[in-house]
Every structure is written in structure tokens, then in C-alpha cells.
Design an enzyme around this catalytic site. Structure first.
Site, PDB file in Angstrom:
ATOM      1  N   SER A   1      38.600  36.888  35.755  1.00 36.84           N
ATOM      2  CA  SER A   1      37.923  37.867  36.610  1.00 36.84           C
ATOM      3  C   SER A   1      38.265  37.653  38.085  1.00 36.84           C
ATOM      4  O   SER A   1      39.425  37.612  38.460  1.00 36.84           O
ATOM      5  CB  SER A   1      36.410  37.799  36.359  1.00 36.84           C
ATOM      6  OG  SER A   1      35.741  38.880  36.952  1.00 36.84           O
TER       7      SER A   1
ATOM      8  N   ASP B   1      37.625  47.651  29.765  1.00 40.04           N
ATOM      9  CA  ASP B   1      36.835  46.789  30.641  1.00 40.04           C
ATOM     10  C   ASP B   1      36.327  47.607  31.827  1.00 40.04           C
ATOM     11  O   ASP B   1      37.124  48.072  32.645  1.00 40.04           O
ATOM     12  CB  ASP B   1      37.704  45.625  31.126  1.00 40.04           C
ATOM     13  CG  ASP B   1      36.930  44.597  31.934  1.00 40.04           C
ATOM     14  OD1 ASP B   1      35.780  44.885  32.341  1.00 40.04           O
ATOM     15  OD2 ASP B   1      37.467  43.506  32.167  1.00 40.04           O
TER      16      ASP B   1
ATOM     17  N   HIS C   1      34.233  42.220  29.074  1.00 45.37           N
ATOM     18  CA  HIS C   1      34.919  41.613  30.215  1.00 45.37           C
ATOM     19  C   HIS C   1      35.148  40.121  30.017  1.00 45.37           C
ATOM     20  O   HIS C   1      36.076  39.546  30.594  1.00 45.37           O
ATOM     21  CB  HIS C   1      34.071  41.861  31.462  1.00 45.37           C
ATOM     22  CG  HIS C   1      34.626  41.271  32.716  1.00 45.37           C
ATOM     23  ND1 HIS C   1      35.811  41.696  33.280  1.00 45.37           N
ATOM     24  CD2 HIS C   1      34.162  40.284  33.528  1.00 45.37           C
ATOM     25  CE1 HIS C   1      36.042  41.003  34.381  1.00 45.37           C
ATOM     26  NE2 HIS C   1      35.077  40.140  34.556  1.00 45.37           N
TER      27      HIS C   1
END
Length: 721
Positions: A548, A634, A681
Site C-alpha cells: 500500500s 481494489d 486491498h
């Protein structure tokens, strides 16, 4: 109530159940093996993966090894059980069960059959043959155990479904078995105020702004609106105090807090405000006797301290200081257990400790030392009937299996299930080494190092560096079997606690927000320099891993100093900071501008973002090999940014080698794109697919570093495109 989700973290970024987290357990329903990460021939994804074939054989090898590792550590303590007055509730593959502990030979009773949840779905199988799976996210029992509420999530989208089950009276007839009475969609957090009243917050897209109330009556149920948050950058959730006396509606942004409380002992159950939000004031509320214990950043340097206030006068003017930690010690979490306030804290040397503040004698606060290997802690939610002055929790590290502990607060006694505080699988010299890297501005950046041999013998050891550095969120250091496997294979694992996280306190995050973001990149560079200069590995044997927002400092470092590492593995990588912050139509842009800045309305912000944004600074040069794992749906990291980054990177490499024919002798890096279906995610919930993904990462790392896993850490010839 946990501080971490409502105050110290990034609420919108932490919505989904992280496969790395310890707070919830996700077990699969209707398990069916899904398509391998290396099989793209029948992919339904429009943007095909690329470059995976060369790792296929080694991926199969690591898949077998990882399965063996997970079996080896399958005795990990169960953290999913929920305790009622007389029943233990637990999760199996087909549903939620309970056992009556008063029976000499308890018999499991099915409370919630997952087929009832599947039955509401019009579609249970996707077009590509994948079966929709459900995982349990959270379970809550009503005060007298008359009802159970549980949230479930599918593997194909992040929307949660809350199922309310009527359990009946404690001694109800077996002829009145548990049954579903209400199903609520898009529920993120929920808590029982009474046996008939449930408060819950709903999620629309990635925004959680509405709290409602469910009343269960003899004739049915009734839903009414309680609170709606007007500000788009504020995230709302509900939480219950440990003693069950107050229910909180926590409204948090990255720079402010506002809490409304509901006294569950009153009949009207109307919310009242603690303290109106104001910029840069953060606070979290717990209940004790007839007052409130509040964790707030009104301490020296705007760091956290503990204050107290009467329940009848909760406003800031009534806050009285109760406890402030020593300089350099950062408070990470707070709980109130009986007559004690228990703080999870990290010392200036990086050690995790517990600070116990007797609320009747706050000047007699004491510190409880945890094992030196402890890197992560999870407190256990007490049963509905548990009134003991005991804190139960688990501690772990990336390479240490979780160990269960009990802290008896009246006498300060700490005990573990294993007696000596070690798990059966923790034998070996795996105590971490704590180092510090010096940034050019003089700031010392902590590094946690795991190694199986003395530091002076690590020059030839492969190195995997982990980093995050955003949203005031600590680097994840929970136990992972694949990290233990790498350590036992001779790898060294480094965790770089760069600015942007909160390992050293709130100032650590403030220094790397918005215009301070470049500091995190240079912190990472300083950490690598410190490791190499200390005799730990070398650039040719070093790899970086991030997920991320952690991809931002890694991607920026690859642009600035590409020869400091040989390989990079990125999961759900956030790489197009400028493009994302320019687009207010994306779900998290308005909220995230408090973290990254506003390039549309502020010229300096735009200049700063442009200076480090990984996608914007790609240049013709020789990069390390990079594995990018992304998810097609996502909602937090748009796939378009990952695809664009991959395309530009490949073009830059082609230009570099075309312009520099003499570079043909240097190994050409492999840029590998692994696009997977789904919206999670944090990676797949399905166990088999998770193993495939982890196996691919290991195969990539070994191949690009030229290692033979069967004879690690010796080098073998690296494959090239």
C-alpha cells in the site's frame, strides 16, 4: 474500546480485515481452490499479468514449503473464541457454534449456519468458476446473551453483512433453537447497548458516516438513524467500553477527534458530546466508575497523556491530568481493566512494555517488562460476564508464534501459558537487535533486525527490508510463517521504522506528513546505509518489501538510488501520489490530502509531491527487479496507477539499455506484474490463493537475488528476460 482503530490508525485504510492483523479471525466458507497466481491463460482480467512464467517451478516448491510451515505452526493459540456467561462461541468452516461449559461433556450447538447467509445471494459462483466465500469478521454477544451479532464478508467485495441471531434466554428450551432474526448490509462496526438494542455504523463506498439503531421487539424490528457525519474526511465507528457501561460514537479524521457517548444504563439511550472537535486535538474515551478516562494528545509536545473527567461534565475544561509517560516513551494503546488503566507503550529504545496506572493511586504507576522479542501485542476482549482485574493478551514478533499472557493487575504478576514466556517453536537465537540510522538532519531512525547468526557474520546473508511510514501507523510486526522460514533459511530481516509512522510518538508522524514526506524516503536510505556499513548484507543481496502506502518511499528510493537494492516486492502499491491527489472523485482523495497534501489548491504541496512521487520520477536507468501485486477491483489503490507505473518503468529500462549499449553486460531487471481478481486491498482471504501469492513472492526474491532455496544462502545463476 481499542484506540488503534479509532484514533491511532488510518480508519479508511484499515477497513478490511487485514490478513496480517491479529484482532479478528477470518475463516473460509465453501472452500474451493481458486486460480493460481501463475495461471493467466483463462484470466477474466482485462489487464493481464506479465512475467510470471519464469518463477513457476520455484513457486510450486515454495507453495509446498509454506504449507508445511503453516502446518508446523498450526498450534498457534486460538484467538477467535468468544465467551458468554456459560457458553464458548467458536468458528468452524460451516458456521458459528457454541458449547455449554456447564456440561461435563459439552456438545457443539450450531448457532449460525453459513448456508443461511449464502442463501440470500443471487449468485454464489462467479463467471470464472470461483465460488463466493464468506469470512467472519467480528462477533458480539448482547449483555445477557440473548442475541449474537456477527459480520461476514465475501472474498469478491469488501461490503460487510451483519447477521443478528436470537439465542433465547439463558435457560431457554432446546425446542427454541437459535435462529436469524435480522440481516443488515454494509455494516462495519456494531455494539450491543442492551439485549434488544444494537447500534451500528454503515459503510458507503469507503466512507463510514452514519450510525443507526436497531430495536428488536416481540413483533419484529425497527431501524432508526442516530447520527450522520457531514464532513467527508471524518470516519465514524461505534465501540463499547470494556465494562459495557458506555457506548461511543467515535468521529475521527487524521487531525481531529469528536466522541459522542451513550450511557447504556439509561432507558432513553441518547448520545451526548464529550468535546467538540478542534484542529489537532485527538482523544479517546474509556469509562471508570462514575467518570471518564481519556487518552489525549494534550501532553508535552502534543503527545499522548491520560486525563480524567466526570461523566456528568466531560468537556475539555474538566479534564484533569492523571498520567504522562517519560520523554521518549510513546503510548500505543489504552484499556481500563477494573480499577487500573493499562497502557501499551514503546520505549525510546524500541521495546514494547505495559504501563499500569492504578486509578485510585495514579502516582504508583509501574512498568511491566515484556520479553525482549515482543514486537506486537493484541489484547483479548473479555467475556460478557468477565469482571476480573486481569488483562489477557497475546504477544508475537514476525518470527515468534503468538504467546498468551495474563497480567494480574492487583499484584502486577505476569504469567504465560508456557511458564517461561517462550513458545515451543521459539527456540533459537531470534532476539532482535535494535539499531539506529542517522538521517542527514540528525534524526535517529530505529531499525529492528532479526537474524540467526551474529551481526558480524551477516555480510553474505540475503536481506529483506520492510517499510511503511504513513498515516501514523506502525510497521506491521505480527507473526508470519514465511518470515520464520526466511530466517531459518539464513536471511536477515530488517524493519525500518521511518518517519510517517508513529513508532516514536505522534511527532514521528507529523514530521513526515504533507511537505515533510520526503523525510521518509531519506530515512529509508539512511537505514540501508546503516545496515550495509554495519556489515549486514550488501546491495546485491538486498530486497525491499512494502504494501500500500509503503510503496511510496520504496518507489521513490528506487528512482533516486536504484543500486541500493537488487529486488523489490510490492503488494497493492500506492505509486501515483500526484495523480490520485489531483482526482477528488476517487474514494479517499479528500481524506488523504491531510496526509499527502493538496496539489490542486496548494502550489507548494504540488511541488513537494512531484519531487518524490514514484510514478512521476521514473527516469532511464537500471532499476532493481520489481514484483508488483495488484487487485483488479481494489478501491483504495486504483489499478490504473499500477499499470501506468509498470508501463513507464519498462519504457525507461528499454530507453536506458538502448542509449547505453555497454550496459548489456549488467543484469537486466525483471519487471513483473501480477494482477489478481478481487477487491481486498490486503490480499486474498482464501488460504490456497494466499499461499500462491506468498510462494510467488519468495520465488521472485530467490530468483532475483540468485539464491538456491535448497542450499540457501548460496548464490545461483539469476534468470533474465
Amino acid at each position: 474500546m481499542s484506540v488503534r482503530s479509532s484514533l491511532l490508525g488510518s480508519p479508511a485504510r484499515l477497513l478490511a480485515a487485514s490478513r496480517l492483523g491479529l484482532r479478528i479471525t477470518c475463516l473460509p466458507l465453501c472452500v474451493q481452490r481458486r486460480r493460481s497466481t501463475s495461471d493467466t491463460s483463462n484470466s477474466s482480467i482485462d489487464e493481464p499479468s506479465s512475467g510470471l512464467e519464469r518463477y513457476k517451478d520455484l513457486q510450486k516448491y515454495f507453495n509446498r514449503r509454506l504449507k508445511a510451515e503453516y502446518r508446523r505452526f498450526s498450534h498457534s493459540p486460538d484467538r477467535s473464541s468468544v465467551w458468554g456467561h456459560h457458553h464458548e462461541y467458536f468458528i468452524e468452516s460451516d458456521g458459528i457454534y457454541r458449547m455449554d461449559q456447564r456440561q461435563s461433556q459439552p456438545v457443539p450447538q450450531l448457532v449460525l449456519d453459513f448456508r443461511q447467509v449464502c442463501g440470500r445471494e443471487k449468485k454464489t459462483v462467479l463467471n470464472n468458476g470461483e465460488r463466493i466465500q464468506w469470512t467472519v469478521q467480528r462477533i458480539r454477544l448482547s449483555p445477557q446473551e440473548e442475541h449474537l451479532a456477527a459480520t461476514l464478508k465475501t472474498t469478491v467485495k469488501e461490503e460487510l453483512r451483519c447477521v443478528v441471531v436470537r439465542l433465547g434466554k439463558r435457560d431457554s428450551s432446546p425446542r427454541d433453537p437459535p435462529h436469524v432474526v435480522v440481516t443488515l448490509d454494509k455494516v462495519l462496526s456494531f455494539e450491543w447497548a442492551t439485549d434488544e438494542v444494537l447500534f451500528y455504523a454503515t459503510l458507503e463506498g469507503l466512507r463510514c458516516s452514519r450510525v443507526s439503531r436497531l430495536d428488536l421487539t416481540a413483533s419484529g424490528s425497527r431501524m432508526t438513524s442516530v447520527y450522520e457525519e457531514p464532513h467527508p474526511d471524518v470516519f465514524v465507528e461505534v465501540a463499547l467500553s470494556r465494562d459495557g457501561r458506555i457506548l461511543g460514537i467515535n468521529c475521527s479524521s487524521r487531525t481531529s477527534s469528536e466522541v459522542l457517548l451513550i450511557d447504556t444504563t439509561t432507558s432513553h439511550l441518547e448520545p451526548f458530546l464529550v468535546q467538540p472537535r478542534q484542529l489537532d486535538l485527538l482523544y479517546h474515551v474509556e469509562h471508570w466508575r462514575k467518570g471518564l478516562i481519556i487518552l489525549t494528545n494534550t501532553g508535552p509536545g502534543q503527545e499522548y497523556q491520560v486525563v480524567q473527567a466526570p461523566l456528568s461534565e466531560p468537556h475539555m475544561v474538566s479534564w484533569e491530568p492523571l498520567f504522562a509517560p517519560d520523554p521518549g516513551t510513546a503510548i500505543k494503546d489504552m484499556d481500563v481493566v477494573g480499577d487500573h488503566c493499562v497502557l501499551v507503550a514503546r520505549t525510546a529504545t524500541g521495546e514494547l512494555v505495559l504501563v499500569v496506572v492504578p486509578l485510585t493511586r495514579p502516582k504508583e504507576a509501574y512498568t511491566v517488562q515484556l520479553p525482549s522479542w515482543a514486537c506486537a501485542i493484541q489484547t483479548k476482549k473479555p467475556g460478557v460476564a468477565d469482571q476480573r482485574s486481569v488483562l489477557e493478551f497475546f504477544i508475537s514478533s514476525p518470527v515468534h508464534l503468538p504467546v498468551s499472557y495474563c497480567l494480574y493487575l492487583e499484584d502486577g504478576l505476569l504469567s504465560s501459558d508456557t511458564g517461561d514466556g517462550t513458545s515451543p517453536e521459539s527456540h533459537g537465537n531470534y532476539t532482535p537487535t535494535h539499531l539506529q540510522a542517522c538521517h542527514q538532519d540528525g534524526t535517529l531512525v530505529p531499525i529492528t533486525l532479526f537474524h540467526s547468526r551474529p551481526v558480524e557474520h551477516l555480510r553474505l546473508a540475503p536481506l529483506l527490508v520492510h517499510v511503511y511510514g504513513a498515516y501514523g501507523r506502525d510497521l506491521n510486526m505480527d507473526f508470519r510463517p514465511e518470515k520464520r522460514l526466511l530466517l531459518e533459511q539464513g536471511w536477515t530481516l530488517a524493519y525500518c521504522h521511518i518517519r510517517g509512522g508513529s513508532e516514536r510518538g505522534l511527532f514521528w508522524q507529523r514530521q513526515a506528513r504533507v511537505e515533510g514526506k520526503p523525510r521518509g524516503v531519506e530515512d529509508l536510505r539512511a537505514c540501508l546505509h546503516r545496515l550495509f556499513s554495519s556489515g549486514v548484507s550488501s546491495p546485491s543481496l538486498a530486497a525491499l518489501a512494502a504494501c500500500s502506502a509503503g510503496a511510496v518511499p520504496v518507489g521513490a528510493l528506487c528512482n533516486r538510488h536504484p543500486h541500493m537494492m537488487r529486488a523489490v516486492a510490492l503488494q497493492a502499491p500506492f505509486l501515483d501520489v500526484l495523480g490520485t491527489m489531483e482526482d477528488p472523485s476517487l474514494p479517499l482523495t479528500l481524506e488523504d490530502r491531510e496526509e499527502w497534501g493538496d496539489p490542486v489548491g496548494n502550489a507548494q504541496h504540488r511541488l513537494t509531491i512531484s519531487s518524490y512521487c514514484p510514478l512521476q520520477n521514473i527516469t532511464p536507468q537500471c532499476y532493481p527487479s520489481i514484483l508488483l501485486t495488484a487487485y483488479s477491483k481494489d478501491p483504495r489503490v486504483p489499478l490504473a496507477g499500477v499499470l501506468r507505473y509498470t508501463e513507464l518503468l519498462k519504457k525507461a529500462l528499454h530507453t536506458h539499455f538502448a542509449m547505453n549499449p555497454e550496459s548489456g553486460s549488467e543484469p537486466a531487471p525483471n519487471i513483473v506484474l501480477n494482477v489478481q481478481p478481487g477487491a481486498n486491498h490486503h490480499g486474498p482471504d482464501d488460504f490456497e490463493l494466499m499461499l500462491e501469492e506468498e510462494a510467488l513472492t519468495l520465488a521472485f526474491l530467490y530468483t532475483e537475488l540468485g539464491l538456491d532455496p535448497r542450499r540457501a544462502p548460496r548464490r545461483r545463476k539469476r534468470q533474465h528476460s
